[in-house]
Scaffold this motif. Sequence first.
Motif, PDB file in Angstrom:
ATOM      1  N   ALA A 397       0.859  -1.184   0.000  1.00  0.00           N
ATOM      2  CA  ALA A 397       0.000   0.000   0.000  1.00  0.00           C
ATOM      3  C   ALA A 397       0.893   1.231   0.000  1.00  0.00           C
ATOM      4  N   TYR A 398       0.275   2.376  -0.176  1.00  0.00           N
ATOM      5  CA  TYR A 398       1.052   3.620  -0.217  1.00  0.00           C
ATOM      6  C   TYR A 398       1.345   4.069   1.215  1.00  0.00           C
ATOM      7  N   ASP A 399       2.640   4.125   1.549  1.00  0.00           N
ATOM      8  CA  ASP A 399       3.076   4.542   2.883  1.00  0.00           C
ATOM      9  C   ASP A 399       3.233   6.061   2.885  1.00  0.00           C
ATOM     10  N   LYS A 400       2.317   6.731   3.548  1.00  0.00           N
ATOM     11  CA  LYS A 400       2.313   8.201   3.543  1.00  0.00           C
ATOM     12  C   LYS A 400       3.515   8.768   4.283  1.00  0.00           C
ATOM     13  N   THR A 401       4.097   8.025   5.230  1.00  0.00           N
ATOM     14  CA  THR A 401       5.261   8.534   5.963  1.00  0.00           C
ATOM     15  C   THR A 401       6.525   8.480   5.124  1.00  0.00           C
ATOM     16  N   GLN A 402       6.579   7.536   4.147  1.00  0.00           N
ATOM     17  CA  GLN A 402       7.763   7.410   3.301  1.00  0.00           C
ATOM     18  C   GLN A 402       7.556   7.978   1.904  1.00  0.00           C
ATOM     19  N   PRO A 410       0.676  -3.708   9.816  1.00  0.00           N
ATOM     20  CA  PRO A 410      -0.579  -3.632  10.576  1.00  0.00           C
ATOM     21  C   PRO A 410      -0.456  -2.906  11.904  1.00  0.00           C
ATOM     22  N   SER A 411       0.777  -2.663  12.358  1.00  0.00           N
ATOM     23  CA  SER A 411       0.934  -1.944  13.629  1.00  0.00           C
ATOM     24  C   SER A 411       0.712  -0.444  13.476  1.00  0.00           C
ATOM     25  N   ARG A 412       0.698   0.053  12.233  1.00  0.00           N
ATOM     26  CA  ARG A 412       0.438   1.483  12.011  1.00  0.00           C
ATOM     27  C   ARG A 412      -0.451   1.675  10.764  1.00  0.00           C
ATOM     28  N   PRO A 413      -1.653   1.166  10.820  1.00  0.00           N
ATOM     29  CA  PRO A 413      -2.534   1.215   9.643  1.00  0.00           C
ATOM     30  C   PRO A 413      -2.875   2.630   9.199  1.00  0.00           C
ATOM     31  N   GLN A 414      -2.824   3.570  10.113  1.00  0.00           N
ATOM     32  CA  GLN A 414      -3.179   4.952   9.779  1.00  0.00           C
ATOM     33  C   GLN A 414      -2.180   5.590   8.812  1.00  0.00           C
ATOM     34  N   ASP A 415      -1.010   4.983   8.666  1.00  0.00           N
ATOM     35  CA  ASP A 415       0.021   5.553   7.796  1.00  0.00           C
ATOM     36  C   ASP A 415      -0.099   5.075   6.346  1.00  0.00           C
ATOM     37  N   PHE A 416      -1.036   4.171   6.083  1.00  0.00           N
ATOM     38  CA  PHE A 416      -1.113   3.584   4.757  1.00  0.00           C
ATOM     39  C   PHE A 416      -2.402   3.983   4.042  1.00  0.00           C
ATOM     40  N   GLN A 417      -2.272   4.147   2.719  1.00  0.00           N
ATOM     41  CA  GLN A 417      -3.417   4.452   1.866  1.00  0.00           C
ATOM     42  C   GLN A 417      -3.529   3.366   0.798  1.00  0.00           C
TER      43      GLN A 417
END
Length: 473
Positions: A397-402, A410-417
Amino acid sequence: MASMAAIFTKTPTNPSISFPKLSKTQFGSSNIIPFSTRNRNPRVRTQLRVASQLISPDGGKLVELVVDESLKREKKREAIELPRIKLTKIDLQWVHILSEGWASPLSGFMKENEFLQTLHFNSLRLDDGSFVNMSVPIVLAIDDLVKDQIGESRRVALFDPARDEPVAILNDIQIYKHNKEERVARTWGTTAPGLPYVEETIANAGDWLIGGDLEVLEPIKYNDGLDRFRLSPAQLRKEFLNRDADAVFAFQLRNPVHNGHALLMTDTRRRLLDMGYKNPILLLNPLGGFTKADDVPLHWRMKQHEKVLEDGVLDPETTVVSIFPSPMHYAGPTEVQWHAKARINAGANFYIVGRDPAGMGHPVEKRDLYDADHGKKVLSMAPGLERLNILPFKVAAYDKTQGKMAFFDPSRPQDFQFISGTKMRTLAKNKENPPNGFMCPGGWKVLVEYYDCVASSDNGKIPQAAAAAAVAV
């Protein structure tokens, strides 16, 4: 950057090659890789044997059905005198598949015993008692009129749908009943209206099937600028040997390549290197036969794949791009077995499988036609595919932080689009850009250009991607 054309500079024009006789295949069912769905005990790390030979074709050899050059003139004269069957475009695609050995060990269109084994068992029993996988019927339908015209003849000629010329002779023929409802129900798991392949090929087909052994008079060509990318299994095997491949991992797609796909393919190669392989080669094998109306056409997909290579998303030195000429059924877990089996015959011993392979939305109800996980589960258990190592997708998925595509954490689902195919098409149609890092700029530009052509077409005909044809020159 190298174009796709550069990938084939080593490829010979002569497809005739021989294979060493193997007493034992290199990748038996015990060869389970740690990230395969075949590994049922995660505590056990199976030792994978690294071998330099290519996996042997189903049945031990490629069954290539194009007649020798010295016999072509004589066979064409014979064909002119025989009862005729005019092929459809999809029939011709199946002749292509059979002629090059993608469906080995089949030697022609299925006779009734092969048809029934395929429908009921998804496999064929060979003379020695062993099994090979075969999950979709490869059959030729005829109507009552053609059946009557054939009469008592044991041979028929198959004619090109666009030209009044014979393309093959079908020998030792058998005609048997075409039970369409059973064929559809067993292949697709439903008889709901609106299945693309059924509507195109089966619904209005004749009530009889004709099987027999094929003699194909000439290699099948389409003269569409892309024939150079249609490498046969024999040619692919030769190319892999020329590149000193000690593993071949196949990736099929019927969509444009985005950076999530590329991440998966490059990560797979890294894993194979970590396992001890020295030169794993990627077979990027886009499907080139019949597809449904809303899929991106082959010319445009090939143009987009070219840009992916030009932009350095994939390495041309370790990638072979070649068209898989099969028609698409959209038959989910049943069809994905055919896709995997055909790649064994092309030399692949690893097959990447993702979510809902060969699937589609239900044609009537608002849901997927198949369970998204069943394709990879079925591949891990399918009879006749024990030699093939199955590589399930890791979810990207698209990692908004990178600011790039990455494997989902899955430990940081909010970071993915998650950018679905529908979302991607909507952005392209509106000439909007996706997030930076989702797809290479050149590839995205091709997609926008395609949907712009769709929107501006007033006669329903989409122009071919001229640049893709130019690459093949």
